[in-house]
Design an enzyme around this catalytic site. Structure first.
Site, PDB file in Angstrom:
ATOM      1  N   LYS A 275       0.809  -1.225   0.000  1.00  0.00           N
ATOM      2  CA  LYS A 275       0.000   0.000   0.000  1.00  0.00           C
ATOM      3  C   LYS A 275       0.843   1.277   0.000  1.00  0.00           C
ATOM      4  O   LYS A 275       0.441   2.305  -0.539  1.00  0.00           O
ATOM      5  CB  LYS A 275      -0.930   0.013   1.219  1.00  0.00           C
TER       6      LYS A 275
ATOM      7  N   GLU B 285      -9.468   6.265   3.248  1.00  0.00           N
ATOM      8  CA  GLU B 285     -10.326   5.204   3.753  1.00  0.00           C
ATOM      9  C   GLU B 285      -9.438   3.988   4.004  1.00  0.00           C
ATOM     10  O   GLU B 285      -8.360   3.877   3.414  1.00  0.00           O
ATOM     11  CB  GLU B 285     -11.414   4.845   2.740  1.00  0.00           C
TER      12      GLU B 285
ATOM     13  N   SER C  32       1.440  -9.698  -1.215  1.00  0.00           N
ATOM     14  CA  SER C  32       1.109  -8.285  -1.030  1.00  0.00           C
ATOM     15  C   SER C  32       1.298  -7.766   0.392  1.00  0.00           C
ATOM     16  O   SER C  32       1.553  -6.589   0.580  1.00  0.00           O
ATOM     17  CB  SER C  32      -0.329  -8.035  -1.473  1.00  0.00           C
TER      18      SER C  32
END
Lengths: 399, 260
Positions: free
Chosen positions: A89, A111, A377
């Site tokens: 991220k 968010e 990830s």
């Protein structure tokens, strides 16, 4: 066939910017400037330096030999779990905060579902000394407590989204409402390849460093840039977009997008949008969307807080419907098995989201000569509470 | 083609009151009795909210009424059935449908326009329908069914864009009073707000203007009417219906409190 969006942000029939007028000036400003900023050498210098020195890129491409032996194919793991903050991220938040500064914004909103994007946003806001407000579903705040505390420790304010299912969709609604209420000084760092144009393209480009490195690393390791399979989990789809990006125009590379089936696709408790969704509009984008016959958005379910989104990014809707990517759905139980498997076979505890991608390995049909890259990830630290809850099951598997 | 919206603005040039209600709230069958009560007590236009699960531009009050209406069983099929005879009861007052695009898309835009026109609806407010999509995809369809689109303008909307919106509009312009979702009017800087209203008023636009968002009582209504032809009340009206046994009586009382 092109997999890049057109000037209005459409991938085929998916994408666009379906936003109320209140958001128009901000979104238009981004549309008008994002490509230019991304191409600016000063921006690139700053971004690349932060990716290297702060995020810890390039992340390794690791050949998982025991996992490979088990599945009879050559499996490489792209170690995004080793990024600063524990997931891919941060690739996006570093880029977007540099962009926000160039646009003169002083306040950042975001968010978050599992909390990884919230943490990655709070992190870069601390780095840049900017005000940070993260919206998170009330239920997600409970199931991802450590990430809530991490965000607070980093100086962010975490606001609970109490509408709807109190998960990622509702956190996104609240962030959009905040942006409507703060139209001048605020930049909204969306965490996935969702939302109005240009966000899907912007986030995909900022995550594309993943596949850029994969090609280079495969070439160094094997003397070939192209794998046979690239596998990634999809909630909104940011890590998958980054992992697929530089292979989109390489038809020999099979792209595998793995969704969360929750308790089972037809159980009524699922987040398998590619199967259950119909074209519709969510968060400013025309895409595949889980909804009832009246066009009301339905509540998705997955044990993993990062995958229970009722839509998918418009790029993925296009990749799925055009046949460029194959979608596989994985249930909670299968993902939990893969958590234990990777932990025991390779000494890597994956995030629950990532485990969905790993759980698709038996379904690929990959042969012994095939090269499979799984985008790892995120790491599993944030899911320890869930893993503790299922400890008996996780410890009962034999490998 | 004649349209009740244009007639209403021709008949009464000032102090027009547009009241928003959520279809199917507070009870499923409240829609039509509430419209009748609003019109009989003096509302000049009626805006019917089509409830949606994820109303992005709406504040907590309209969100809650939308959720309640959906739980009551409201949907577009039910709404159009309820509105079947509305023009026998309310012949002159303009009726607009307001809602988000997704339920309309699932119903089918052409079906939606046909049903709306058949019920005697005059205008549509679809806040997440982009201008460019409207122009390219739906303008002809709306015209064919004599449905007038209403677009929003905010303090951040550029002059050039306001001109373009004005050119595409044959009803009224919906001036959002300040930054925020519906119902959030209290925190706005009055000086800035006045400058914005006056800037728009000085543009000599061809369409009349109604001011909405944060208008909720006699004082705010009258203030808005100093800068525009009228105003729109939504959240405050929905709030006035909360926990009222007799919703139509509460509606009459509310409109009277604003107008008298």
């Amino acid at each position: 066939m092109t997999y890049q969006p057109n000037a209005r942000g459409y991938y085929g029939e998916f994408g666009g910017a379906y936003i109320p007028e209140m958001l128009y000036p901000n979104v238009e400003e981004l549309q008008a400037n994002y490509l230019q900023i991304l191409a600016d050498p000063d921006f690139q210098r700053e971004y690349q330096k932060l990716l290297r020195d702060y995020v810890g890129r390039p992340t390794p491409l690791f050949e998982a030999k025991r996992l490979s032996a088990k599945y009879g194919t050559r499996i490489f793991l792209k170690r995004e779990d080793l990024c600063h903050t524990g997931a891919h991220k941060v690739n996006n938040t570093v880029g977007q905060i540099l962009m926000a500064r160039r646009l003169g914004k002083t306040r950042i909103i975001a968010e978050t579902g599992a909390g990884q994007h919230g943490v990655a946003t709070a992190t870069v806001c601390a780095l840049m000394g900017m005000e940070c407000i993260v919206y998170m579903g009330k239920i997600d705040m409970e199931r991802q407590r450590p990430n809530v505390e991490r965000m607070r420790l980093l100086g962010a304010e975490v606001r609970a989204a109490v509408s709807g299912s109190q998960t990622l969709k509702d956190a996104t609604n609240e962030a959009i409402r905040d942006w409507i209420s703060n139209p001048v000084d605020t930049h909204y760092i969306i965490g996935s390849v969702v939302g109005p144009h240009p966000y899907p393209d912007l986030v995909a480009r900022l995550q594309s460093v993943i596949s850029e490195e994969m090609r280079k690393q495969l070439n160094e390791e094997l003397g070939r840039e192209l794998p046979d399979y690239v596998v990634a989990c999809v909630g909104g789809g940011s890590n998958a977009a980054g992992a697929f990006y530089h292979f989109l125009d390489e038809p020999s590379v099979k792209l595998i997008a793995v969704e969360a089936a929750g308790h089972g696709i037809n159980s009524g408790h699922s987040a398998a949008t590619s199967v259950l969704g119909k074209p519709g509009i969510i968060h400013g984008s025309r895409t595949l969307l889980m909804q009832d016959e009246h066009g009301q958005i339905t509540e998705p379910y997955s044990l993993s807080a990062g995958l229970d989104y009722p839509g998918i990014g418009p790029l993925h809707a296009f990749l799925g419907t055009s046949g460029r990517a194959r979608f596989i759905s994985i249930e909670d139980e299968q993902a939990l098995y893969s958590v234990a498997e990777l932990s025991r076979l390779e000494g890597i505890i994956p995030a629950l989201e990532t485990a969905h991608a790993l759980a698709a390995l038996p379904q690929l049909g990959a042969g012994p000569e095939d090269i499979v890259v799984v985008n790892l990830s995120g790491r599993g630290d944030k899911d320890l509470a869930t893993y503790l809850q299922f400890a008996d099951k996780l410890n009962s598997y034999e490998f | 083609m004649e349209n009740r919206i244009a007639k209403a603005f021709a008949k009464k040039q000032r102090n027009l009151l547009n009241v928003y209600l959520t279809a199917g709230y507070p009870t499923l069958d409240a829609t039509v009795p509430l419209i009748e009560a609003l019109v009989s007590s003096g509302a000049d236009l009626i805006e019917i909210g089509m409830p949606f699960s994820d109303p992005l531009a709406d504040g907590p009050v309209i969100q809650a009424s939308s959720t309640a209406a959906l739980l009551n069983g409201m949907n577009l099929w039910v709404l159009f059935a309820q509105l079947k005879d509305i023009r026998q009861r309310v012949p002159e007052t303009p009726i607009l449908l307001m809602g988000y695009l997704n339920p309309v898309m699932q119903f089918g835009m052409e079906n939606f326009c046909r049903e709306a026109a058949a019920a005697g609806v005059d205008g549509l407010i679809l806040p997440d329908l982009p201008l460019v999509e409207y122009e390219e995809e739906y303008q002809d369809l709306f015209r064919r069914y004599n449905l007038r689109p209403v677009f929003l303008i905010t303090p951040q909307t550029s002059t050039e864009r306001i001109r373009r919106i004005d050119a595409l509009t044959e009803s009224f312009l919906y001036l959002v009073s300040g930054p925020g979702t519906t119902g959030g009017g209290t925190a706005q800087d009055p000086t800035k707000q006045e400058a914005y209203f006056e800037r728009i008023a000085a543009m000599n636009l061809r369409n009349p203007r109604l001011i909405g968002f944060g208008i909720g009582d006699k004082a705010s209504f009258e203030r808005a009417c100093r800068y525009a032809e009228g105003a729109i009340i939504g959240s405050a009206f929905i709030k006035a219906l909360e926990s009222k046994e007799d919703a139509p009586a509460a509606a009459r009382e509310f409109v009277e409190s604003v107008l008298n």
